[in-house]
Scaffold this active site. Structure first.
Site, PDB file in Angstrom:
ATOM      1  CE1 TYR A   1       7.513   0.795  -3.499  1.00  0.00           C
ATOM      2  CE2 TYR A   1       5.603   2.209  -2.942  1.00  0.00           C
ATOM      3  CZ  TYR A   1       6.769   1.615  -2.747  1.00  0.00           C
ATOM      4  OH  TYR A   1       7.267   1.740  -1.390  1.00  0.00           O
TER       5      TYR A   1
ATOM      6  CD  GLU B   1      -1.404  -2.285   2.119  1.00  0.00           C
ATOM      7  OE1 GLU B   1      -0.479  -2.207   2.661  1.00  0.00           O
ATOM      8  OE2 GLU B   1      -2.010  -3.346   1.916  1.00  0.00           O
TER       9      GLU B   1
END
Length: 150
Positions: free
Chosen positions: A117, A105
């Site tokens: 990411y 998250e």
């Protein structure tokens, strides 16, 4: 990066140095208790550039899944590729521990982490409304996943 980057597992003796970086990097950092609790449960890696600790990361492995719980680079060392280096190390350790998928998250407002990411291969798979504490309220989390490869 000017000096060689190395990694080693965190020990309790490293806690003060880890917390110094954690508190410098985040408005809502992990606490001493969270790190202490994690020492027996998670893979916690320290990243060094030469002799200087410049970051840390935490991965939880459950069967064939990994969950990236924390990745932190010292603020003054950000923007030099160290975050990607740390992420690659954490994902290779997760793969070595038999994980084949990783989840995480990230704060909706943390666009630099989101881009990191994505660059590694994570994709958005959902959102968690009001997941994170934020100044003046709560903030959504972007849930991301990635298939791990050797």
């Amino acid at each position: 990066m000017s000096e060689a980057v190395t990694f080693r597992p965190m020990t309790e003796a490293d806690l003060d140095a880890v917390l110094k970086i954690e508190y410098a990097a985040y408005s809502h950092p992990w606490t001493r208790g969270i790190f202490l609790d994690g020492l027996g449960k998670y893979q916690i890696w320290l990243m060094f550039e030469g002799q200087q600790q410049v970051g840390h990361g935490v991965v939880q492995i459950i069967l064939d899944e990994a969950h990236l719980l924390n990745i932190t680079v010292k603020p003054e060392n950000q923007g030099r590729g160290l975050g990607l280096t740390l992420l690659e190390h954490l994902m290779s350790r997760a793969y070595a521990a038999e994980a084949r998928e990783c989840f995480l998250e990230v704060r909706d407002s943390n666009t630099s982490a989101f881009r990191l990411y994505e660059r590694y291969g994570f994709n958005e798979i959902g959102r968690r409304r009001d997941y994170y504490p934020a100044v003046g309220g709560r903030e959504d989390a972007v849930v991301m996943a990635c298939t791990l490869v050797d």
